[in-house]
Motif scaffolding. Structure first.
Motif, mmCIF file in Angstrom:
data_model
loop_
_atom_site.group_PDB
_atom_site.id
_atom_site.type_symbol
_atom_site.label_atom_id
_atom_site.label_comp_id
_atom_site.label_asym_id
_atom_site.label_seq_id
_atom_site.Cartn_x
_atom_site.Cartn_y
_atom_site.Cartn_z
ATOM 1 N N VAL A 1 13.689 25.766 28.302
ATOM 2 C CA VAL A 1 13.131 25.475 26.981
ATOM 3 C C VAL A 1 14.289 25.149 26.042
ATOM 4 O O VAL A 1 15.246 25.918 25.929
ATOM 5 N N ILE A 2 14.183 23.998 25.398
ATOM 6 C CA ILE A 2 15.239 23.512 24.521
ATOM 7 C C ILE A 2 14.689 23.393 23.097
ATOM 8 O O ILE A 2 13.743 22.638 22.848
ATOM 9 N N ASP A 3 15.254 24.184 22.189
ATOM 10 C CA ASP A 3 14.885 24.119 20.784
ATOM 11 C C ASP A 3 15.631 22.936 20.169
ATOM 12 O O ASP A 3 16.817 22.747 20.421
ATOM 13 N N SER A 4 14.940 22.141 19.360
ATOM 14 C CA SER A 4 15.564 20.932 18.840
ATOM 15 C C SER A 4 15.291 20.761 17.350
ATOM 16 O O SER A 4 14.236 21.142 16.855
ATOM 17 N N THR A 5 16.271 20.171 16.680
ATOM 18 C CA THR A 5 16.154 19.867 15.262
ATOM 19 C C THR A 5 16.709 18.469 15.027
ATOM 20 O O THR A 5 17.861 18.201 15.351
ATOM 21 N N MET A 6 15.859 17.590 14.484
ATOM 22 C CA MET A 6 16.306 16.241 14.154
ATOM 23 C C MET A 6 16.517 16.158 12.647
ATOM 24 O O MET A 6 15.678 16.615 11.868
ATOM 25 N N THR A 7 17.650 15.566 12.268
ATOM 26 C CA THR A 7 17.967 15.390 10.855
ATOM 27 C C THR A 7 18.239 13.918 10.559
ATOM 28 O O THR A 7 18.572 13.151 11.463
ATOM 29 N N ASN A 8 18.109 13.570 9.288
ATOM 30 C CA ASN A 8 18.440 12.208 8.873
ATOM 31 C C ASN A 8 19.854 12.170 8.294
ATOM 32 O O ASN A 8 20.579 13.165 8.345
ATOM 33 N N ILE B 1 6.990 18.559 11.644
ATOM 34 C CA ILE B 1 7.564 17.345 11.076
ATOM 35 C C ILE B 1 7.572 17.556 9.557
ATOM 36 O O ILE B 1 6.651 17.141 8.862
ATOM 37 N N PRO B 2 8.603 18.262 9.056
ATOM 38 C CA PRO B 2 8.602 18.678 7.655
ATOM 39 C C PRO B 2 8.915 17.584 6.637
ATOM 40 O O PRO B 2 8.683 17.785 5.448
ATOM 41 N N ALA B 3 9.444 16.458 7.088
ATOM 42 C CA ALA B 3 9.760 15.357 6.185
ATOM 43 C C ALA B 3 9.613 14.047 6.951
ATOM 44 O O ALA B 3 9.784 14.013 8.169
ATOM 45 N N PRO B 4 9.302 12.967 6.236
ATOM 46 C CA PRO B 4 9.095 11.690 6.916
ATOM 47 C C PRO B 4 10.403 11.000 7.305
ATOM 48 O O PRO B 4 11.458 11.268 6.741
ATOM 49 N N VAL C 1 7.546 6.138 9.288
ATOM 50 C CA VAL C 1 7.132 5.981 10.684
ATOM 51 C C VAL C 1 6.041 7.002 11.004
ATOM 52 O O VAL C 1 5.868 8.007 10.312
ATOM 53 N N HIS C 2 5.333 6.727 12.053
ATOM 54 C CA HIS C 2 4.244 7.583 12.518
ATOM 55 C C HIS C 2 4.804 8.950 12.931
ATOM 56 O O HIS C 2 5.890 9.022 13.516
ATOM 57 N N GLY C 3 4.061 10.018 12.677
ATOM 58 C CA GLY C 3 4.474 11.349 13.129
ATOM 59 C C GLY C 3 4.725 11.391 14.630
ATOM 60 O O GLY C 3 5.769 11.884 15.081
ATOM 61 N N PRO C 4 3.796 10.854 15.452
ATOM 62 C CA PRO C 4 4.059 10.842 16.892
ATOM 63 C C PRO C 4 5.311 10.040 17.262
ATOM 64 O O PRO C 4 6.009 10.376 18.211
ATOM 65 N N MET C 5 5.632 9.006 16.491
ATOM 66 C CA MET C 5 6.857 8.239 16.750
ATOM 67 C C MET C 5 8.083 9.113 16.508
ATOM 68 O O MET C 5 9.073 9.025 17.249
ATOM 69 N N TYR D 1 0.835 -1.209 0.000
ATOM 70 C CA TYR D 1 0.000 0.000 0.000
ATOM 71 C C TYR D 1 0.871 1.261 0.000
ATOM 72 O O TYR D 1 0.644 2.192 -0.773
ATOM 73 N N ALA D 2 1.878 1.296 0.832
ATOM 74 C CA ALA D 2 2.721 2.484 0.985
ATOM 75 C C ALA D 2 3.545 2.782 -0.267
ATOM 76 O O ALA D 2 3.801 3.950 -0.574
ATOM 77 N N GLU D 3 3.967 1.748 -0.987
ATOM 78 C CA GLU D 3 4.764 1.965 -2.203
ATOM 79 C C GLU D 3 4.007 2.765 -3.252
ATOM 80 O O GLU D 3 4.607 3.475 -4.058
ATOM 81 N N ASP D 4 2.688 2.674 -3.235
ATOM 82 C CA ASP D 4 1.862 3.433 -4.178
ATOM 83 C C ASP D 4 1.436 4.790 -3.613
ATOM 84 O O ASP D 4 0.718 5.536 -4.270
ATOM 85 N N GLY D 5 1.870 5.094 -2.407
ATOM 86 C CA GLY D 5 1.453 6.332 -1.741
ATOM 87 C C GLY D 5 2.388 7.502 -1.995
ATOM 88 O O GLY D 5 3.316 7.441 -2.811
ATOM 89 N N ALA D 6 2.155 8.557 -1.274
ATOM 90 C CA ALA D 6 2.865 9.828 -1.450
ATOM 91 C C ALA D 6 4.371 9.729 -1.231
ATOM 92 O O ALA D 6 5.136 10.471 -1.851
ATOM 93 N N PHE D 7 4.813 8.809 -0.367
ATOM 94 C CA PHE D 7 6.239 8.732 -0.030
ATOM 95 C C PHE D 7 6.962 7.596 -0.758
ATOM 96 O O PHE D 7 8.183 7.503 -0.700
#
Length: 153
Positions: free
Chosen positions: A127-134, A95-98, A61-65, A50-56
């Motif tokens: 308060v801690i500003d955070s950025t996660m990258t791949n 969450i700008p990218a999956p 992974v789930h956004g909350p994950m 199903y996912a292979e035919d989808g937007a990505f």
């Protein structure tokens, strides 16, 4: 910048102080455990055909994950070990990218605010500003995390 930090009490944090986590590769088991724990078995995450035919073009992974992985990096760094009283929320989260199974992610953090509470003298707000990258330096999560942190005893 080192990847392991000493626990910080409220007074130890400085505006502009930066932290960086180690990297971590997201696994199939991570996705399955999150699906099982949350009860979210949405096909975008769990059905390859199903996912292979989808937007990505693949399962992501789930956004909350993605958010949970970010909080895990904060705690893994150790600077809040035994000093955090509570996670108080966020002013913003994007969450700008999956994130896909097989991606290697890490988190950069910066202390952007520190404030004493008028209602208590045993803790303050950090308060801690955070950025996660791949692995390709693509931003997959951004947000500021608000923590109640113990003051010196």
């Amino acid at each position: 910048m080192p990847y392991s930090y000493t626990p910080h009490r409220f007074e130890d944090f400085e505006i502009g102080e930066e932290f960086r986590s180690v990297g971590r590769t997201v696994t199939e088991s991570d996705l399955v455990m999150h699906s099982a724990f949350s009860g979210d078995w949405t096909e975008l995450h769990t059905n390859r055909e199903y996912a292979e035919d989808g937007a990505f073009g693949e399962r992501v992974v789930h956004g909350p994950m993605t958010f949970i992985l970010a909080t895990g990096f904060v705690y893994r760094c150790g600077f809040l070990e035994r000093t955090v009283i509570a996670f108080l929320g966020m002013n913003y989260m994007n969450i700008p990218a999956p994130v896909a199974v097989g991606d290697t992610i890490s988190l950069s953090m910066e202390v952007i605010e520190k404030k004493e509470f008028s209602s208590r003298d045993d803790a303050g707000l950090v308060v801690i500003d955070s950025t996660m990258t791949n692995q390709d330096d693509e931003v997959v999560f951004e947000g500021d995390m608000k923590f109640m942190v113990k003051t010196e005893e």
